[in-house]
Design a protein around this motif. Structure first.
Motif, PDB file in Angstrom:
ATOM      1  N   SER A  26       8.527  15.156  11.515  1.00 12.09           N
ATOM      2  CA  SER A  26       7.603  14.373  10.634  1.00 12.09           C
ATOM      3  C   SER A  26       8.002  13.065  10.643  1.00 12.09           C
ATOM      4  N   VAL A  27       9.376  13.063  10.556  1.00 11.01           N
ATOM      5  CA  VAL A  27       9.843  11.429  10.257  1.00 11.01           C
ATOM      6  C   VAL A  27       9.720  10.865  11.721  1.00 11.01           C
ATOM      7  N   ASP A  28       9.966  11.527  12.748  1.00 14.98           N
ATOM      8  CA  ASP A  28       9.832  10.925  14.038  1.00 14.98           C
ATOM      9  C   ASP A  28       8.399  10.484  14.407  1.00 14.98           C
ATOM     10  N   ALA A  29       7.287  11.265  13.863  1.00 16.55           N
ATOM     11  CA  ALA A  29       6.053  11.004  14.129  1.00 16.55           C
ATOM     12  C   ALA A  29       5.602   9.926  13.310  1.00 16.55           C
ATOM     13  N   ALA A  30       5.956   9.866  12.082  1.00 14.47           N
ATOM     14  CA  ALA A  30       5.555   8.807  11.010  1.00 14.47           C
ATOM     15  C   ALA A  30       6.228   7.425  11.384  1.00 14.47           C
ATOM     16  N   LEU A  31       7.371   7.545  11.965  1.00 12.97           N
ATOM     17  CA  LEU A  31       8.024   6.206  12.504  1.00 12.97           C
ATOM     18  C   LEU A  31       7.759   5.677  13.718  1.00 12.97           C
ATOM     19  N   GLY A  32       6.870   6.441  14.524  1.00 12.30           N
ATOM     20  CA  GLY A  32       6.501   6.103  15.798  1.00 12.30           C
ATOM     21  C   GLY A  32       7.667   6.306  16.769  1.00 12.30           C
ATOM     22  N   VAL A  33       8.565   7.139  16.896  1.00 17.16           N
ATOM     23  CA  VAL A  33       9.711   7.300  17.586  1.00 17.16           C
ATOM     24  C   VAL A  33       9.158   7.695  18.945  1.00 17.16           C
ATOM     25  N   GLU A  34       9.542   6.964  20.025  1.00 16.52           N
ATOM     26  CA  GLU A  34       9.095   7.221  21.443  1.00 16.52           C
ATOM     27  C   GLU A  34       9.700   8.899  21.808  1.00 16.52           C
ATOM     28  N   ASP A  35       8.879   9.234  22.686  1.00 19.03           N
ATOM     29  CA  ASP A  35       9.069  10.682  23.236  1.00 19.03           C
ATOM     30  C   ASP A  35      10.523  10.452  23.620  1.00 19.03           C
ATOM     31  N   TYR A  36      11.384  11.650  23.727  1.00 24.74           N
ATOM     32  CA  TYR A  36      12.635  11.661  23.950  1.00 24.74           C
ATOM     33  C   TYR A  36      13.161  13.324  24.406  1.00 24.74           C
ATOM     34  N   SER A  37      13.891  13.548  25.257  1.00 18.21           N
ATOM     35  CA  SER A  37      14.506  14.570  25.725  1.00 18.21           C
ATOM     36  C   SER A  37      16.009  14.550  25.470  1.00 18.21           C
ATOM     37  N   LEU A  38      16.699  15.448  24.579  1.00 19.56           N
ATOM     38  CA  LEU A  38      18.152  15.263  24.386  1.00 19.56           C
ATOM     39  C   LEU A  38      18.944  15.872  25.538  1.00 19.56           C
ATOM     40  N   PRO A  39      19.935  15.043  25.822  1.00 20.62           N
ATOM     41  CA  PRO A  39      21.025  15.786  26.946  1.00 20.62           C
ATOM     42  C   PRO A  39      21.749  16.743  26.238  1.00 20.62           C
ATOM     43  N   ASN A  40      22.396  17.557  27.077  1.00 28.03           N
ATOM     44  CA  ASN A  40      23.235  18.631  26.696  1.00 28.03           C
ATOM     45  C   ASN A  40      22.818  19.508  25.496  1.00 28.03           C
ATOM     46  N   SER A  41      21.556  19.870  25.686  1.00 24.39           N
ATOM     47  CA  SER A  41      21.044  20.526  24.741  1.00 24.39           C
ATOM     48  C   SER A  41      19.852  21.531  25.029  1.00 24.39           C
ATOM     49  N   GLY A  62      24.050 -12.668   6.922  1.00 25.17           N
ATOM     50  CA  GLY A  62      23.789 -11.890   5.944  1.00 25.17           C
ATOM     51  C   GLY A  62      22.384 -11.301   6.613  1.00 25.17           C
ATOM     52  N   LYS A  63      21.743 -11.358   7.713  1.00 27.05           N
ATOM     53  CA  LYS A  63      20.676 -10.661   8.217  1.00 27.05           C
ATOM     54  C   LYS A  63      20.995  -9.106   8.486  1.00 27.05           C
ATOM     55  N   GLN A  64      20.097  -8.161   7.961  1.00 27.65           N
ATOM     56  CA  GLN A  64      20.290  -6.741   8.024  1.00 27.65           C
ATOM     57  C   GLN A  64      19.592  -6.061   9.133  1.00 27.65           C
ATOM     58  N   TYR A  65      20.127  -5.037   9.723  1.00 28.01           N
ATOM     59  CA  TYR A  65      19.717  -4.252  10.806  1.00 28.01           C
ATOM     60  C   TYR A  65      19.803  -2.809  10.730  1.00 28.01           C
ATOM     61  N   VAL A  66      18.903  -2.050  11.358  1.00 26.50           N
ATOM     62  CA  VAL A  66      18.985  -0.566  11.160  1.00 26.50           C
ATOM     63  C   VAL A  66      19.495   0.020  12.449  1.00 26.50           C
ATOM     64  N   ALA A  67      20.192   1.023  12.858  1.00 28.14           N
ATOM     65  CA  ALA A  67      20.401   1.730  14.009  1.00 28.14           C
ATOM     66  C   ALA A  67      19.858   3.316  13.387  1.00 28.14           C
ATOM     67  N   ILE A  68      19.085   3.791  14.395  1.00 26.23           N
ATOM     68  CA  ILE A  68      18.517   5.210  14.120  1.00 26.23           C
ATOM     69  C   ILE A  68      18.884   6.167  14.943  1.00 26.23           C
ATOM     70  N   ASN A  69      19.985   7.170  15.091  1.00 28.40           N
ATOM     71  CA  ASN A  69      20.201   7.870  15.914  1.00 28.40           C
ATOM     72  C   ASN A  69      19.970   9.544  15.462  1.00 28.40           C
ATOM     73  N   LEU A  70      19.724  10.169  16.475  1.00 24.37           N
ATOM     74  CA  LEU A  70      19.731  11.665  16.210  1.00 24.37           C
ATOM     75  C   LEU A  70      21.352  12.194  16.562  1.00 24.37           C
ATOM     76  N   VAL A  71      21.968  13.108  15.869  1.00 25.80           N
ATOM     77  CA  VAL A  71      23.263  13.214  15.608  1.00 25.80           C
ATOM     78  C   VAL A  71      23.183  14.941  16.005  1.00 25.80           C
ATOM     79  N   TYR A  72      23.722  15.691  16.812  1.00 28.17           N
ATOM     80  CA  TYR A  72      23.548  16.840  17.163  1.00 28.17           C
ATOM     81  C   TYR A  72      24.940  17.609  17.982  1.00 28.17           C
ATOM     82  N   GLN A  73      24.968  18.862  17.850  1.00 30.31           N
ATOM     83  CA  GLN A  73      26.062  19.573  18.578  1.00 30.31           C
ATOM     84  C   GLN A  73      25.297  19.949  19.924  1.00 30.31           C
ATOM     85  N   SER A  74      26.100  19.638  20.923  1.00 36.27           N
ATOM     86  CA  SER A  74      25.745  20.145  22.353  1.00 36.27           C
ATOM     87  C   SER A  74      25.655  21.602  22.257  1.00 36.27           C
TER      88      SER A  74
END
Length: 128
Positions: A26-41, A62-74
């Protein structure tokens, strides 16, 4: 909405919000995350125990940035029941937002991400 609120909260070093794979979708869809395929999973979108991690970064000016990552076990880490540590870290997969340009470090402007959250929340609120 909670994620957006937490991003604007001052003096928080860490916030943990818990959910399920459907919440990540749901978060992926709402934020418009591009399609992906996770490696090693085997599960290519939301492996068991995966997390979406939003990291706020602030540069010297002082400029703010955001990194967005999916963290998972292989798959091998899950099968082997191995402890995660510095010598056996989890997989980290950067998520990309459709229509937004990341900088050379893969970080998005905080304001752009905040606007994306606002648009998603407003779209939900306008459903009748």
């Amino acid at each position: 909405m909670y994620i957006s609120d937490e991003q604007h909260t001052k003096n928080h070093k860490f916030t943990f919000l818990c959910g399920h794979d459907s919440n990540i979708a749901s978060v992926d869809a709402a934020l418009g995350v591009e399609d992906y395929s996770l490696p090693n999973s085997i599960e290519k979108k939301t492996p068991i125990g995966s997390k979406v991690v939003f990291e706020k970064w602030i540069d010297k000016s002082g400029k703010q940035y955001v990194a967005i990552n999916l963290v998972y076990q292989s798959t091998d880490q899950l099968r082997g029941l191995t402890m995660l540590d510095l010598s056996n870290p989890p997989m980290v997969f950067p998520l990309h937002l459709r229509g937004l340009q990341a900088n050379a470090d893969g970080l998005y402007s905080f304001d752009d991400v905040a606007q994306r959250f606002t648009e998603a929340i407003n779209a939900y609120d306008n459903i009748k």
